[in-house]
Design a protein around this motif. Sequence first.
Motif, PDB file in Angstrom:
ATOM      1  N   ASP A 107      77.554  96.970  26.701  1.00  0.00           N
ATOM      2  CA  ASP A 107      76.936  97.789  25.707  1.00  0.00           C
ATOM      3  C   ASP A 107      77.042  97.542  24.332  1.00  0.00           C
ATOM      4  N   ALA A 108      78.398  97.378  24.065  1.00  0.00           N
ATOM      5  CA  ALA A 108      78.670  97.308  22.541  1.00  0.00           C
ATOM      6  C   ALA A 108      78.136  95.757  21.944  1.00  0.00           C
ATOM      7  N   GLY A 109      78.196  94.792  22.775  1.00  0.00           N
ATOM      8  CA  GLY A 109      77.469  93.580  22.706  1.00  0.00           C
ATOM      9  C   GLY A 109      75.936  93.795  22.276  1.00  0.00           C
ATOM     10  N   VAL A 110      75.417  94.444  23.355  1.00  0.00           N
ATOM     11  CA  VAL A 110      73.849  94.788  23.132  1.00  0.00           C
ATOM     12  C   VAL A 110      73.857  95.751  21.715  1.00  0.00           C
ATOM     13  N   GLN A 111      74.607  96.593  21.248  1.00  0.00           N
ATOM     14  CA  GLN A 111      74.647  97.391  20.187  1.00  0.00           C
ATOM     15  C   GLN A 111      74.504  96.417  18.853  1.00  0.00           C
ATOM     16  N   LEU A 112      75.668  95.502  18.764  1.00  0.00           N
ATOM     17  CA  LEU A 112      75.915  94.718  17.913  1.00  0.00           C
ATOM     18  C   LEU A 112      74.493  93.655  17.550  1.00  0.00           C
ATOM     19  N   TYR A 113      74.032  93.285  18.673  1.00  0.00           N
ATOM     20  CA  TYR A 113      72.977  92.394  18.631  1.00  0.00           C
ATOM     21  C   TYR A 113      71.859  93.063  17.777  1.00  0.00           C
ATOM     22  N   ASN A 114      71.315  94.101  18.664  1.00  0.00           N
ATOM     23  CA  ASN A 114      70.343  95.234  18.237  1.00  0.00           C
ATOM     24  C   ASN A 114      70.635  95.445  16.551  1.00  0.00           C
ATOM     25  N   LEU A 115      71.799  95.588  16.269  1.00  0.00           N
ATOM     26  CA  LEU A 115      72.104  96.058  14.843  1.00  0.00           C
ATOM     27  C   LEU A 115      72.012  94.847  13.873  1.00  0.00           C
ATOM     28  N   ARG A 116      72.087  93.733  14.230  1.00  0.00           N
ATOM     29  CA  ARG A 116      72.252  92.321  13.493  1.00  0.00           C
ATOM     30  C   ARG A 116      70.668  91.962  13.329  1.00  0.00           C
ATOM     31  N   GLY A 118      67.797  93.470  15.253  1.00  0.00           N
ATOM     32  CA  GLY A 118      66.618  94.752  15.342  1.00  0.00           C
ATOM     33  C   GLY A 118      65.882  95.102  14.346  1.00  0.00           C
ATOM     34  N   ASN A 119      66.607  95.169  12.960  1.00  0.00           N
ATOM     35  CA  ASN A 119      65.822  95.956  11.795  1.00  0.00           C
ATOM     36  C   ASN A 119      65.438  97.624  12.339  1.00  0.00           C
ATOM     37  N   GLY A 120      66.152  98.180  13.220  1.00  0.00           N
ATOM     38  CA  GLY A 120      65.820  99.303  13.571  1.00  0.00           C
ATOM     39  C   GLY A 120      65.000  99.394  14.959  1.00  0.00           C
ATOM     40  N   SER A 121      64.863  98.275  15.666  1.00  0.00           N
ATOM     41  CA  SER A 121      63.983  98.501  16.812  1.00  0.00           C
ATOM     42  C   SER A 121      64.952  97.223  17.615  1.00  0.00           C
ATOM     43  N   ASP A 122      64.297  97.433  19.137  1.00  0.00           N
ATOM     44  CA  ASP A 122      64.761  96.186  19.836  1.00  0.00           C
ATOM     45  C   ASP A 122      64.301  94.741  19.456  1.00  0.00           C
ATOM     46  N   PRO A 123      65.201  93.785  19.087  1.00  0.00           N
ATOM     47  CA  PRO A 123      64.720  92.648  18.568  1.00  0.00           C
ATOM     48  C   PRO A 123      64.100  91.776  19.827  1.00  0.00           C
ATOM     49  N   GLU A 124      63.403  90.568  19.685  1.00  0.00           N
ATOM     50  CA  GLU A 124      62.762  90.007  20.851  1.00  0.00           C
ATOM     51  C   GLU A 124      63.902  88.681  20.675  1.00  0.00           C
ATOM     52  N   PRO A 125      64.718  88.516  21.853  1.00  0.00           N
ATOM     53  CA  PRO A 125      65.661  87.403  21.832  1.00  0.00           C
ATOM     54  C   PRO A 125      64.834  86.069  21.686  1.00  0.00           C
TER      55      PRO A 125
END
Length: 104
Positions: free
Chosen positions: A68-77, A79-86
């Motif tokens: 979950d921490a990895g998901v949060q870090l990825y989204n933070l980097r 995402g720009n405030g949303s869920d990014p598209e991998p």
Amino acid sequence: MNLSDEQWLVLDLLMRARQKGVQRLNRMEVLHNNALSQGVSLKLTWAALTMPEKLLTWHGQHDFSITDAGVQLYNLRFGNGSDPEPTKVADAVICLPGPEHYLS
């Protein structure tokens, strides 16, 4: 958190896999992938092996998943405030299920 470019790519692979319904990746599949050069495969595998435990969980010797921490870090980097598209590069690196998988 200071991650290498390869470690960010591993997180991207894991996020794409989750998007496709695959919760774990296998390091042997990444290491012996014919779509990548051996050098790239080695770098991605090493990046997974050296990923901080907080971001990646190992299941046995070969399977790993994002925390979950990895998901949060990825989204933070990314995402720009949303869920990014991998990126779709994961489709070439690992064998993710295609649309026909979801139709059955």
